[in-house]
Write a protein that holds these residues in place. Structure first.
Motif, PDB file in Angstrom:
ATOM      1  N   THR A 246       0.861  -1.179   0.000  1.00 34.17           N
ATOM      2  CA  THR A 246       0.000   0.000   0.000  1.00 34.17           C
ATOM      3  C   THR A 246       0.899   1.231   0.000  1.00 34.17           C
ATOM      4  O   THR A 246       2.118   1.130  -0.130  1.00 34.17           O
ATOM      5  CB  THR A 246      -0.945  -0.017   1.217  1.00 34.17           C
ATOM      6  OG1 THR A 246      -1.861   1.057   1.108  1.00 34.17           O
ATOM      7  CG2 THR A 246      -0.176   0.079   2.518  1.00 34.17           C
ATOM      8  N   PHE A 256       1.727  -3.131   4.253  1.00 30.03           N
ATOM      9  CA  PHE A 256       0.874  -2.409   5.195  1.00 30.03           C
ATOM     10  C   PHE A 256       1.507  -2.319   6.571  1.00 30.03           C
ATOM     11  O   PHE A 256       1.588  -1.246   7.170  1.00 30.03           O
ATOM     12  CB  PHE A 256      -0.475  -3.137   5.250  1.00 30.03           C
ATOM     13  CG  PHE A 256      -1.565  -2.398   5.944  1.00 30.03           C
ATOM     14  CD1 PHE A 256      -1.567  -1.006   6.068  1.00 30.03           C
ATOM     15  CD2 PHE A 256      -2.669  -3.104   6.449  1.00 30.03           C
ATOM     16  CE1 PHE A 256      -2.620  -0.339   6.688  1.00 30.03           C
ATOM     17  CE2 PHE A 256      -3.712  -2.434   7.078  1.00 30.03           C
ATOM     18  CZ  PHE A 256      -3.689  -1.058   7.205  1.00 30.03           C
ATOM     19  N   GLY A 302      -5.245   2.317   0.544  1.00 30.33           N
ATOM     20  CA  GLY A 302      -4.661   1.382  -0.415  1.00 30.33           C
ATOM     21  C   GLY A 302      -5.159  -0.030  -0.179  1.00 30.33           C
ATOM     22  O   GLY A 302      -5.443  -0.772  -1.130  1.00 30.33           O
ATOM     23  N   VAL A 303      -5.297  -0.378   1.094  1.00 25.36           N
ATOM     24  CA  VAL A 303      -5.800  -1.714   1.425  1.00 25.36           C
ATOM     25  C   VAL A 303      -7.252  -1.855   0.980  1.00 25.36           C
ATOM     26  O   VAL A 303      -7.651  -2.869   0.393  1.00 25.36           O
ATOM     27  CB  VAL A 303      -5.663  -1.985   2.936  1.00 25.36           C
ATOM     28  CG1 VAL A 303      -6.346  -3.285   3.313  1.00 25.36           C
ATOM     29  CG2 VAL A 303      -4.190  -2.014   3.320  1.00 25.36           C
TER      30      VAL A 303
ATOM     31  N   TYR B 245      -3.336  -0.646  -5.830  1.00 24.40           N
ATOM     32  CA  TYR B 245      -2.059   0.000  -5.562  1.00 24.40           C
ATOM     33  C   TYR B 245      -0.946  -1.025  -5.545  1.00 24.40           C
ATOM     34  O   TYR B 245      -1.038  -2.061  -4.906  1.00 24.40           O
ATOM     35  CB  TYR B 245      -2.084   0.739  -4.218  1.00 24.40           C
ATOM     36  CG  TYR B 245      -2.587   2.136  -4.366  1.00 24.40           C
ATOM     37  CD1 TYR B 245      -3.936   2.368  -4.572  1.00 24.40           C
ATOM     38  CD2 TYR B 245      -1.718   3.223  -4.354  1.00 24.40           C
ATOM     39  CE1 TYR B 245      -4.419   3.641  -4.744  1.00 24.40           C
ATOM     40  CE2 TYR B 245      -2.192   4.515  -4.528  1.00 24.40           C
ATOM     41  CZ  TYR B 245      -3.539   4.709  -4.723  1.00 24.40           C
ATOM     42  OH  TYR B 245      -4.008   5.978  -4.904  1.00 24.40           O
TER      43      TYR B 245
END
Lengths: 380, 380
Positions: A246, A256, A302-303, B245
């Motif tokens: 991410t 992450f 992003g996740v 992403y």
DNA sequence: ACCATCTAGTAAGGAGTCCTGACCAAAGGA
DNA sequence: TCCTTTGGTCAGGACTCCTTACTAGATGGT
């Protein structure tokens, strides 16, 4: 060829199942009521009730109808059809419950744990909690459903340790610990998966067939629900998002979990997130707090984008100690709304979500166990 | 309450279904063979065959057994039980097939398309292709299964355009185009999803219940198979990974599709990837080719990591014009093997994968349609 | 040429399941 | 007291499936 062979025995079993399910849902019914509810004729219901009573699954409750007309006899499940065990295991402690086939919780015990307890102490706490509820319920414990705060191997039911993810409970095989008191199957799953099921059954994802539940706490995880079921994946590790790439600080791509290292929000000598530090750093109106919130929102965004791309949920549910924190949730929601293909974001709302989800499944499992109880052949 | 009510009619229907399925799988059988195959007794099979023959679903083929013993009569599905239409729609053209309930393709037509054909020309090509196969099969077209090279809305079956993704076929509603020649349901899905189903049925993911099929061609997409089914998500857009992403050049986080813009590998005035340019830039032994391969491998690796994190597949299958290209696939595989939680990577191997997957489903749908054909009540 | 053997299919009878419609029993209300 | 209402039973019938025994018709050995 996996097509059921037709037989009269199968038909009879289906009738009995109809009768049993009606009683499980309603508690007690007369034969006439069962007939009305199921659409099966009264004589057939009477036959089924006689069969099931002889098999010991049903019993006359002693109660009688009042009002106009002939007095009716109420039937209910026999008292000794057994119970199911439900337990949630986390580093904070163990909660154990028993439920009967009506879905009523019949006993409960909580056993706390000190700081950093380790698997041995946790196993002991589980044993202890079960020992406390056990004497308070009649009949056998016919099945168990367990929630654990670590990833669970789907094939073995053991807790597993993933690299760079905190191992909160530790190496434990709940089925082994419970082999004594429970004489049926033991089903183990991750607490986040149970929480997602609970939100779907009674919470903010009520009846939603496709959604993603994102848990943001000491650990990071999510549950992916598609076509009305939590999808666990091959090993049972679906939703373990710590390594998902991410956007980190300064727009760099990184896993992450690394984002929290970069932001200095992990606990010392551990991969667990320091939730207190995170809340301290991200809440408030200062410029640095706003910057931290922004960084978290971009990373979580992003996740979420990845979850949307791969699972196409109708809804995203945020849960966990800091994921459900309004200030942070709002920042996430705002950032996410800017992204293409954004979907609605809701906050988790079920209390004791993991236990609630596991409890519902335990009732189902117990009912199935009762219905599939092998019954003696009719012969006299 | 969603429990089937037991009835004798249901039992008989089950017997008939057993008989029909046996014949669909085997082509032709005597009553004794059906009895042996299904485990149903010979008299019961005889009854069922008589019922189904009277309903026009079965017919004596005229063939007789040879060898020792009494001559037996072969039965088979009646000739006019109908067929199913299968079609794949892409900017290159339309391929239409018909299949019968035995799974045999009975007719085929291909209609090519010029450059950038647009939805109108594509619809015409589909109509034309169907018109060519139609006269070559007896009976009705009872259902249709369509593969399209664009995302498909799950609720409506229409092709949809996502931002920043190429719209290859364009705005089209296959069900509307086929409303005339097909008099049953029309099922539409994305070509990548069909390809994944084909790989699971006969290809490199044979029998694998949890895997991810990644398509890397002009467009980007993937299919997520969990618990033995392709999971389409709420809108049917699961697997649309263009916005996921990942790691772009110089370690920056960016949407997958942006990586190709950064590398200058998109077609002019389009969001489609220029596959020729990509292969030219990435293959070979020069330093720049190696750099390009590395960039592609890192970008794809981020996508694979996301898929592993969210879906926990047992296997990843690479397909598509450049995804299955050995030089690039090898670079992806090498990079991916370095990441934590790596899983095996295989190359797609089914020919005409989308059509193959759709064909298999069409056979299933046709069989179900035949079995659920309403039959006249027995009365004479 | 004849007869034993083998197999597909039929016939008869029985067991089991479900349903309909009539009936009985018992309580409340008129 | 009689009627109505309701839970439950009884009797009969329709239907489905199975087992067992039998028939029809072909092959193959002697």
């Amino acid at each position: 060829m996996s097509l059921a062979k037709p037989s009269l025995e199968m038909l009879r079993a289906l009738t009995d199942e109809n009768v049993l399910r009606a009683l499980m849902e309603e508690g007690r019914l007369t034969r006439a009521e069962i007939a009305a509810r199921t659409g099966i004729s009264k004589p057939t219901v009477s036959d089924s009730v006689r069969r099931l009573s002889e098999a010991g699954l049903l019993a006359d409750t002693g109660e009688r109808t009042t009002g106009r007309g002939r007095v009716g006899t109420y039937y209910s499940l026999a008292a000794d059809t057994g119970a199911a065990l439900v337990a949630s295991i986390s580093p904070d402690g163990v909660v154990a419950e028993t439920v009967d086939a009506f879905g009523t919780a019949t006993a409960r015990a909580e056993v706390g744990l000190g700081r950093a307890p380790g698997p041995h102490a946790t196993a002991q706490a589980l044993t202890e909690a079960v020992a406390r509820v056990r004497p308070r319920v009649p009949g056998r414990l016919r099945t168990a459903v367990i929630s654990a705060a670590d990833p669970v191997d789907r094939a073995t039911g053991r807790l597993v340790h993933l690299p760079d993810a905190p191992f909160l409970v530790g190496d434990l095989d709940p089925a082994e610990v419970l082999a004594g008191p429970v004489d049926g199957a033991v089903l183990v799953d991750n607490d986040i998966n149970w929480a997602a099921r609970a939100e779907r059954a009674t919470g903010c994802a009520l009846g939603v067939d496709d959604f993603v539940y994102v848990h943001l706490g000491e650990g990071l995880g999510c549950a992916v629900v598609t076509d009305a079921e939590v999808r666990r994946g091959h090993h049972g590790l679906a939703g373990e998002i710590a390594h998902l790439y991410t956007a980190g600080p300064r727009g760099r791509a990184m896993p992450f979990i690394e984002v929290f290292a970069e932001l200095g929000l992990r606990r010392a000598a551990s991969t667990a997130i320091d939730v207190d530090a995170l809340l301290g750093a991200a809440l408030g109106d200062s410029a640095t707090a706003r910057r931290t919130r922004g960084a978290l929102a971009r990373a979580v965004g992003g996740v979420l984008a990845a979850a949307v791309a791969l699972a196409d949920p109708r809804l995203i549910v945020l849960g966990g100690l800091w994921g459900a924190e309004p200030g942070i949730a709002e920042a996430i929601r705002e950032h996410f709304a800017e992204l293409p293909r954004s979907v609605p974001v809701a906050a988790a709302q079920v209390a004791e979500p993991a236990l609630a989800g596991a409890r519902a499944r335990a009732v189902e499992a117990l009912r199935t166990a009762i219905i599939t109880t092998p019954r003696p052949e009719a012969s006299d």
